[in-house]
Design a protein around this motif. Structure first.
Motif, short mmCIF file in Angstrom:
data_model
loop_
_atom_site.label_atom_id
_atom_site.label_comp_id
_atom_site.label_asym_id
_atom_site.label_seq_id
_atom_site.Cartn_x
_atom_site.Cartn_y
_atom_site.Cartn_z
N ARG A 115 0.84 -1.21 0.00
CA ARG A 115 0.00 0.00 0.00
C ARG A 115 0.87 1.26 0.00
NH1 ARG A 115 -3.81 -1.19 4.91
NH2 ARG A 115 -1.91 -2.21 5.49
N GLU A 123 2.13 1.93 -3.46
CA GLU A 123 1.07 2.48 -4.30
C GLU A 123 0.73 3.93 -3.96
OE1 GLU A 123 -0.62 1.26 -6.98
OE2 GLU A 123 0.81 -0.41 -6.93
N LYS A 167 5.09 5.52 -5.68
CA LYS A 167 4.74 5.78 -7.08
C LYS A 167 4.36 7.24 -7.33
CE LYS A 167 3.63 1.12 -8.56
NZ LYS A 167 2.58 0.21 -9.08
#
Length: 108
Positions: free
Chosen positions: A8, A11, A15
């Motif tokens: 998580r 993400e 990113k």
């Protein structure tokens, strides 16, 4: 499949950082970025929903579920540590790392 905390974090933090700042992150390994972010998560104070700040001395204070001090933010962005009770000479100054008003499930 339930995503792990690291998945998580990749993400939602890694990113977007690499997307927003490609010229700054291109020479840094992903695990180094994650390490820096983990330090921020562990030591930064939240001043509002979207703002975290590092204070070199205040970030060194330890946690207690029954703290003897609290952190207060000034209008200039500075931080003050105020005692909540009498603190004896040599006694450790402690703060709580999370709001005591939050339920247990939110603090984990």
């Amino acid at each position: 499949y339930k995503k792990s905390y690291v998945d998580r974090y990749i993400e939602t933090v890694l990113k977007p950082l690499k997307s927003l700042f490609p010229q700054l992150t291109s020479d840094i390994k992903d695990d180094e970025i994650l390490h820096i972010c983990a330090k921020l998560d562990s030591n930064a104070f939240r001043q509002c929903e979207s703002c975290r700040v590092m204070f070199s001395v205040a970030s060194m204070l330890n946690h207690s579920c029954i703290p003897n001090a609290r952190v207060v933010f000034g209008e200039q962005g500075n931080v003050k540590v105020l005692s909540k009770s009498n603190i004896e000479i040599g006694e450790e100054i402690t703060i709580t790392y999370c709001s005591q008003l939050l339920g247990t499930w939110v603090r984990y």
